[in-house]
Write an enzyme that holds these catalytic residues in place. Structure first.
Site, PDB file in Angstrom:
ATOM      1  N   GLY A   1      24.551 -10.932   6.789  1.00  0.00           N
ATOM      2  CA  GLY A   1      23.198 -10.749   6.290  1.00  0.00           C
ATOM      3  C   GLY A   1      22.116 -11.005   7.313  1.00  0.00           C
ATOM      4  CB  CYS A   2      21.072 -13.534   9.135  1.00  0.00           C
ATOM      5  SG  CYS A   2      22.487 -14.591   9.497  1.00  0.00           S
ATOM      6  N   GLY A   3      22.566 -10.856  11.102  1.00  0.00           N
ATOM      7  CA  GLY A   3      22.815 -10.525  12.502  1.00  0.00           C
ATOM      8  C   GLY A   3      23.467 -11.672  13.241  1.00  0.00           C
TER       9      GLY A   3
ATOM     10  CB  CYS B   1      22.537 -16.083  12.053  1.00  0.00           C
ATOM     11  SG  CYS B   1      23.904 -15.659  10.962  1.00  0.00           S
TER      12      CYS B   1
END
Length: 282
Positions: free
Chosen positions: A113-115, A117
């Protein structure tokens, strides 16, 4: 059904002026891979061989481990208000595998969901490829024949000159399957899905790519169980290290006049002249 190739108007500009006409170009469509009602990923892909894509992507991602893990599959098209047509590939996974899938989704929910991270995301991106079996040996002539057979079989690329291909070749049989897509990863996933659905073991053949070889292409080839990967373009350094660790013979920069072997060369037998040249280089 969404056509994989579309003809559009274009203006060709050259030294002699401009000329109106048409060109065939590949379609690109958002495709959602849905497992047991939950969207796992959305990819931009060529709308063809989509059930193969669903099976292959699910296998190379580790969501399924074998054909029987999938109980049913369906492909649905959706029209959006902005004119974009999307596709969902809905796969229903059996209860035993679904339990493992839920645990895995919990593990990767943050990274997807957040690359990039954190450390866990980087580790997932460069995870080691599955080790492959010994497979069979091939001659240098086999590799050359396999690469030569690929261009005539690229039907979408003949029309558009804009798509990648992944293929599987075996001695005696020739090209067993070819899949094409605007995305090189998608083309390989489609090939993996086709071979999985046909029950065709990959240890006796060569995976062929028209694209460069990045780590993901090696990882997907390993999940298929193929021990030899040959590409028209060059590999990345990480792809070479990953193929070495997985036991995959990686050959690349394959052209009419030869190819270069980067890892595990013992699976490609050389004739006398080739051995002499190799010894001279060494």
């Amino acid at each position: 059904m969404i056509p994989p190739v579309v003809r559009v108007s274009r203006l060709a500009v050259g030294p002699s002026g401009a000329m109106a006409g048409e060109r065939a170009i590949p379609e690109e469509t958002p495709v959602a891979i849905v497992h047991n009602g939950s969207t796992y990923a959305v990819m931009m892909a060529t709308p063809g061989d989509l059930e193969d894509f669903g099976y292959g992507f699910s296998l190379t991602e580790g969501v399924i481990g074998q054909l029987s893990d999938v109980e049913t599959v369906e492909t649905l098209e959706f029209d959006h208000e902005d004119g974009v047509v999307g596709v969902e590939i809905r796969l229903w996974i059996n209860a035993e595998r679904a339990g493992q899938m839920v645990a895995r989704r919990r593990q990767i929910a943050g990274p997807t969901g957040c690359g990039l991270c954190g450390v866990e995301s980087l580790e997932l991106a460069v995870k080691p490829a599955r080790a492959v079996g010994e497979g069979r040996r091939f001659t240098a002539a086999d590799v050359s024949r396999a690469i030569a057979a690929l261009p005539p079989a690229q039907t979408l690329n003949h029309q558009t000159r804009a798509v990648h291909a992944a293929a599987f070749w075996e001695p005696g049989a020739g090209l067993v399957a070819v899949r094409e897509d605007v995305g090189r990863h998608n083309a390989l996933d489609k090939l993996v899905g086709h071979l999985l659905r046909e029950g065709h073991a990959a240890g006796g053949g060569i995976v062929l790519l028209t694209s460069r070889v990045s780590i993901e292409m090696v990882q997907k080839t390993a999940m298929l169980g193929a021990s030899v990967l040959v590409a028209v373009s060059a590999p990345t350094a990480l792809a070479v290290r990953t193929a070495e660790a997985a036991g995959i013979t990686l050959a690349a920069i394959a052209r009419d006049d030869g190819f270069e072997v980067f890892t595990h060369p013992h699976r490609i037998a050389l004739d006398g002249a080739e051995k002499e040249r190799a010894a001279h280089v060494g």
